[in-house]
Design a protein around this motif. Sequence first.
Motif: not given
Length: 398
Positions: A320-347
């Motif tokens: 989730e991403v906030s543009t107001d210092d954590g007052e509200s949140w919006q779910e971000a979109r995950l990018l690229g393939p899922d490389l598995g449990r231990f990898a990170w995902r760009p968003f």
Amino acid sequence: MITIPRRHFLVALAGTAGAATSLRTLAPGIARAQEQNAQELPEAVSWKDPGATIVHSDLTVETERDAIGTSGITSKDVLYLRNNLPSPDEVAVADRDAWEVSVEGVAEPRTLTVGELKRMGVETVATVLQCSGNGRGFFEHETSGSQWRTGAAGNLLWSGVPVRNVVEALGGLEDGRNFMTSTGGESLPEGVDPKEVVVERSVPVEYAMEHAILAWEMNGEPVPRAHGGPLRVIVPGYYGINNVKYVQRVAFTDDESDAAIMRTGYRVRPVGVDGAPDQPSMWEMKVKSWVTRPLADVENGTVLIEGVAFGGYHALDKVEVSTDDGESWQEARLLGPDLGRFAWRPFVLEADLEPGTYTVTSRATNSEGTVQEEVTEPNHRGYDYSGWRRLAVDVTVV
């Protein structure tokens, strides 16, 4: 094992301390280093991109916050460097297949070359490699060591033989073996007790048998010498210190190593308290994310807020991403393939922002429902600041 003059060893340590002192005055939560290019890249990694890295010392180089792209894989040219000791001489990689590692605590202990390991099987794993001190610069208390912000982490593909294959080929584990203890082949200083400086780490044997590999390849190329080549232990989901470089000994042991780096080092403890074996060790990584772009002024309209996120020891579920210092949140979109449990995902989050200043941050949730913490409690060595509040950046829309 090669030795180096003690004077050279102390000079290297002084370089790390000096860099820490110069950066310690920076306010918590800064997005970028103020001292970029204050030093030239160390000779061992002169091939890295100087515009995408921050040099702290000859043994520590950080990735600029906005140098991480959206492909999911971190290029070696921007990957951070964190070495506890100088690397072995170039002779170590002159004939990579000839490098030897002794395996102990099995029914048929022996020394194997990398060439022999390559005939025992191969697997590839994508995993976050993260220094235990990543985020140290965000703590308010004074800490020794490089004052990393977000740049002591990367996501890489490692290829090598699973540890379980090696154990099976050597007749299985001896009874009572609770840990896999790996010893690095770095040069050791003269006149110093080896146990006080050697890089030797123990991890639970069950986990090692399930996930660990002995890797000779990083991102499809031989592991660079600066990053542990010709052979490195990879323990997915564990902090970088457990991924022992230049591994020359893998021993299955009853107890944890008595080396200082295991006995008292990399222990999570209150500020002002000495390290001790009964304190939590820096093993499993935490759920974490941070914004990588934008970090400065942007034009109004649709703003692409990008970053990276990982679930730590468990798989990532959402960001989730906030543009107001954590007052509200919006779910971000995950990018690229899922490389598995231990990898990170760009968003990415596409946000329509009017002119003004926004405090932008992100928080990740893993598959176990663990949400990235808001604030990380102080610990003596400043290990893994993961709190989303201080990882925030101020962005001005014009």
